[in-house]
Write a protein that holds these residues in place. Structure first.
Motif, PDB file in Angstrom:
ATOM      1  N   ASN A  44       0.822  -1.215   0.000  1.00 32.22           N
ATOM      2  CA  ASN A  44       0.000   0.000   0.000  1.00 32.22           C
ATOM      3  C   ASN A  44       0.851   1.258   0.000  1.00 32.22           C
ATOM      4  N   GLU A  45       1.895   1.293   0.795  1.00 36.69           N
ATOM      5  CA  GLU A  45       2.759   2.476   0.849  1.00 36.69           C
ATOM      6  C   GLU A  45       3.496   2.698  -0.467  1.00 36.69           C
ATOM      7  N   ALA A  46       3.985   1.628  -1.077  1.00 36.49           N
ATOM      8  CA  ALA A  46       4.704   1.767  -2.349  1.00 36.49           C
ATOM      9  C   ALA A  46       3.770   2.217  -3.473  1.00 36.49           C
ATOM     10  N   ILE A  47       2.584   1.642  -3.545  1.00 39.05           N
ATOM     11  CA  ILE A  47       1.638   1.996  -4.606  1.00 39.05           C
ATOM     12  C   ILE A  47       1.116   3.414  -4.422  1.00 39.05           C
ATOM     13  N   ALA A  48       0.911   3.833  -3.189  1.00 37.23           N
ATOM     14  CA  ALA A  48       0.422   5.193  -2.929  1.00 37.23           C
ATOM     15  C   ALA A  48       1.362   6.253  -3.496  1.00 37.23           C
ATOM     16  N   ALA A  49       2.651   5.966  -3.575  1.00 35.01           N
ATOM     17  CA  ALA A  49       3.632   6.935  -4.068  1.00 35.01           C
ATOM     18  C   ALA A  49       3.669   7.029  -5.594  1.00 35.01           C
ATOM     19  N   LEU A  50       2.957   6.165  -6.284  1.00 35.40           N
ATOM     20  CA  LEU A  50       2.982   6.145  -7.750  1.00 35.40           C
ATOM     21  C   LEU A  50       1.919   7.082  -8.325  1.00 35.40           C
ATOM     22  N   PRO A  51       2.105   7.518  -9.583  1.00 33.08           N
ATOM     23  CA  PRO A  51       1.088   8.367 -10.232  1.00 33.08           C
ATOM     24  C   PRO A  51      -0.251   7.642 -10.352  1.00 33.08           C
ATOM     25  N   ASP A  52      -1.331   8.391 -10.291  1.00 33.48           N
ATOM     26  CA  ASP A  52      -2.678   7.809 -10.309  1.00 33.48           C
ATOM     27  C   ASP A  52      -3.021   7.087 -11.605  1.00 33.48           C
ATOM     28  N   ASP A  53      -2.464   7.488 -12.721  1.00 35.37           N
ATOM     29  CA  ASP A  53      -2.864   6.932 -14.017  1.00 35.37           C
ATOM     30  C   ASP A  53      -1.953   5.795 -14.495  1.00 35.37           C
ATOM     31  N   CYS A  54      -1.246   5.147 -13.587  1.00 35.63           N
ATOM     32  CA  CYS A  54      -0.280   4.123 -13.990  1.00 35.63           C
ATOM     33  C   CYS A  54      -0.820   2.711 -13.761  1.00 35.63           C
ATOM     34  N   HIS A  55      -0.062   1.753 -14.229  1.00 36.83           N
ATOM     35  CA  HIS A  55      -0.239   0.349 -13.883  1.00 36.83           C
ATOM     36  C   HIS A  55       0.925  -0.042 -12.986  1.00 36.83           C
TER      37      HIS A  55
END
Length: 184
Positions: A19-30
């Motif tokens: 969850n922490e790693a994904i939260a740091a990614l841009p919203d429109d990514c895979h």
């Protein structure tokens, strides 16, 4: 954009690390979540991964592997001894063989291992990984089962979980010592 990431938790809480790693990614990514003991074997895997995402933008994608819990439909069983084989040349040949099935997919309905999961961040925004699961038969470690729990929940919400039949990834998974948890 596809972010190929390998989150790790020193707290033994893999759901929280995801969850922490994904939260740091841009919203429109895979996101491509992988275990730290996996390795893509063909140099063009990214091109093929991107095409699978283009063809199935809302699905959860996974692929074939050499070693995993044998309940998983991602376990390649087609060659005698492949599970115990540590020769990368042989596995490179297997990975190349799977490219004959490029862009084919197989819906998975049972146990799904999380050694490789690809999905849109928007799906994660609706269905985050559980952070506080405790499995009585495994002790108080929040590592195992997080990915299977998540795929079961998104599948129940109507999201297909598909195996990318043209991609194969090396997975060490307990190769040296089957008596120990490979994530601890």
């Amino acid at each position: 954009m596809i972010y190929d990431i390998i989150p790790y938790s020193t707290e033994k809480n893999l759901g929280k690390a995801y969850n922490e790693a994904i939260a740091a990614l841009p919203d429109d990514c895979h996101v491509c979540l992988r275990d730290g003991d996996t390795c893509w074997l063909t140099p063009d895997y990214g091109v093929h991964l991107a095409e699978y995402v283009r063809l199935h933008p809302t699905a959860v994608l996974t692929c074939w592997t050499n070693r995993i819990n044998e309940k998983a439909e991602q376990q390649f069983k087609g060659t005698d001894g492949i599970r115990e084989c540590s020769d990368f040349k042989i596995h490179l040949g297997v990975a190349t063989h799977f490219t004959f099935d490029l862009y084919d997919v197989t819906p998975l309905h049972g146990f799904v291992s999380g050694f490789c999961l690809v999905f849109p961040k928007s799906l994660w925004q609706q269905h985050k990984f559980a952070e506080k699961q405790v499995y009585e038969d495994r002790g108080p470690h929040n590592l195992l089962g997080v990915d299977n729990d998540w795929t079961n929940r998104v599948r129940a919400a109507g999201v297909p979980v598909l195996r990318m039949d043209g991609l194969y990834i090396w997975h060490t998974y307990r190769l040296l010592d089957n008596s120990k948890n490979h994530l601890m």
